[in-house]
Design an enzyme around this catalytic site. Structure first.
Site, PDB file in Angstrom:
ATOM      1  N   CYS A  90     -17.104   2.223  17.970  1.00 20.25           N
ATOM      2  CA  CYS A  90     -16.557   1.095  18.712  1.00 20.25           C
ATOM      3  C   CYS A  90     -17.437   1.136  19.772  1.00 20.25           C
ATOM      4  CB  CYS A  90     -15.072   1.148  19.070  1.00 20.25           C
ATOM      5  SG  CYS A  90     -14.626  -0.412  20.106  1.00 20.25           S
ATOM      6  N   ARG A  95     -10.883   2.322  23.569  1.00 18.77           N
ATOM      7  CA  ARG A  95      -9.967   1.784  22.528  1.00 18.77           C
ATOM      8  C   ARG A  95      -9.059   2.911  22.267  1.00 18.77           C
ATOM      9  NH1 ARG A  95     -12.376  -2.302  18.406  1.00 18.77           N
ATOM     10  NH2 ARG A  95     -10.216  -2.740  18.006  1.00 18.77           N
ATOM     11  N   PRO A  96      -8.090   3.344  23.110  1.00 17.83           N
ATOM     12  CA  PRO A  96      -7.190   4.654  22.703  1.00 17.83           C
ATOM     13  C   PRO A  96      -6.269   4.416  21.596  1.00 17.83           C
ATOM     14  CG  PRO A  96      -6.368   3.414  24.716  1.00 17.83           C
ATOM     15  CD  PRO A  96      -7.518   2.758  24.248  1.00 17.83           C
ATOM     16  N   ILE A  97      -5.768   5.299  21.061  1.00 18.00           N
ATOM     17  CA  ILE A  97      -4.846   5.168  19.915  1.00 18.00           C
ATOM     18  C   ILE A  97      -3.434   5.591  20.420  1.00 18.00           C
ATOM     19  CG2 ILE A  97      -6.746   5.727  18.143  1.00 18.00           C
ATOM     20  CD1 ILE A  97      -5.388   8.551  17.779  1.00 18.00           C
ATOM     21  N   ASP A  98      -3.122   5.421  21.712  1.00 19.39           N
ATOM     22  CA  ASP A  98      -1.937   5.910  21.982  1.00 19.39           C
ATOM     23  C   ASP A  98      -0.826   4.900  21.501  1.00 19.39           C
ATOM     24  OD1 ASP A  98      -2.950   3.805  23.624  1.00 19.39           O
ATOM     25  OD2 ASP A  98      -1.288   4.320  24.956  1.00 19.39           O
ATOM     26  N   LEU A  99      -0.829   3.931  21.068  1.00 20.25           N
ATOM     27  CA  LEU A  99       0.067   2.769  20.444  1.00 20.25           C
ATOM     28  C   LEU A  99       0.547   3.153  19.132  1.00 20.25           C
ATOM     29  CD1 LEU A  99      -0.564  -0.370  21.945  1.00 20.25           C
ATOM     30  CD2 LEU A  99       0.953   0.742  22.632  1.00 20.25           C
TER      31      LEU A  99
END
Length: 194
Positions: A90, A95-99
Site C-alpha cells: 500500500c 493503513r493499520p489492521i487494528d479493526l
C-alpha cells in the site's frame, strides 16, 4: 476477498471473469504456498483448498500485497489459529489492521504480536462486533471468520460497499447464512461446513 473466501471450503470452486492483475497472481501464489491448488485458464480460475495445510502466512509473499490480510478470517475460521504477516503493497499511507484484530478478538481470538506478524487463536464463537469505522477489509474479514463459528455474529457499523454484497452472495452460494450486506448491520449465522 473472494479468493480468500475459497479457504472456507474443502470443495473445489471455479471463478469466472477473474482479472489478470498482479494482486490476483500474488493471492494465488499465497494460496498455493498454503497448500491449495490454483489453476488459471483464460479468465477462469479453479481453486481447491481441500489440501490446505498451513495456518501461517508466507512472509515474503504476504508483504507484496495489502489484500493478503483478507486471509486472516478464513484461516482463523478453518484452523482456529492464524499467523499473518503485516500486509504490504500500500502506497497511499498508513493503513493499520487494528479493526481486523478487534473484530477477531470480539469473536474470542487472543492475539500475540511479534515483530512483523500477529498470531491469533482461541475458543471462537459468534458474537457482537462493533467496528469503530466502517472498514471494508475488517467487515469482510469478520464475515469470513464468523461463517464457520458456532452461534450468530452481528457486525455493527459495517462497510456498505458493493463488494460486501458480492462476498455475501459468494459465501451464501457455498452454503453460508449471511444477511444484511449493504445495511447498518450484518448478521452471520454460523454453519458447520461450506
Amino acid at each position: 476477498p473472494i479468493l480468500a473466501a475459497a479457504v472456507l471450503t474443502p470443495e473445489e470452486i471455479v471463478l469466472h471473469n477473474v482479472p489478470d492483475i498482479t494482486d490476483v497472481g500474488h493471492m494465488a501464489a499465497i494460496l498455493t504456498m498454503l497448500g491449495c491448488r490454483v489453476e488459471r485458464s483464460g479468465r477462469d480460475m479453479t481453486v481447491d483448498c481441500g489440501g490446505i495445510h498451513s495456518w501461517e502466512m508466507p512472509d515474503q509473499l504476504s508483504k507484496q500485497i495489502r489484500s493478503s490480510i483478507f486471509l486472516l478470517g478464513p484461516i482463523l475460521a478453518r484452523f482456529r489459529k492464524a499467523t499473518v504477516t503485516f500486509p504490504g503493497g500500500c502506497e497511499i499511507g498508513q493503513r493499520p489492521i487494528d479493526l481486523h484484530l478487534k473484530g477477531m478478538q470480539a469473536l474470542g481470538a487472543e492475539s500475540t504480536l511479534t515483530p512483523g506478524s500477529v498470531t491469533l487463536q482461541g475458543t471462537l464463537r459468534g458474537g457482537s462486533v462493533y467496528l469503530d469505522f466502517p472498514s471494508v477489509g475488517a467487515t469482510e474479514n469478520v464475515m469470513m471468520a464468523a461463517v464457520l463459528l458456532p452461534g450468530t455474529t452481528v457486525i455493527h457499523n459495517p462497510a456498505r460497499e458493493p463488494e460486501i454484497a458480492d462476498l455475501q452472495a459468494f459465501i451464501n452460494a457455498m452454503g453460508g447464512k449471511i444477511r444484511g450486506a449493504g445495511t447498518h448491520y450484518i448478521a452471520v449465522e454460523g454453519v458447520e461446513r461450506l
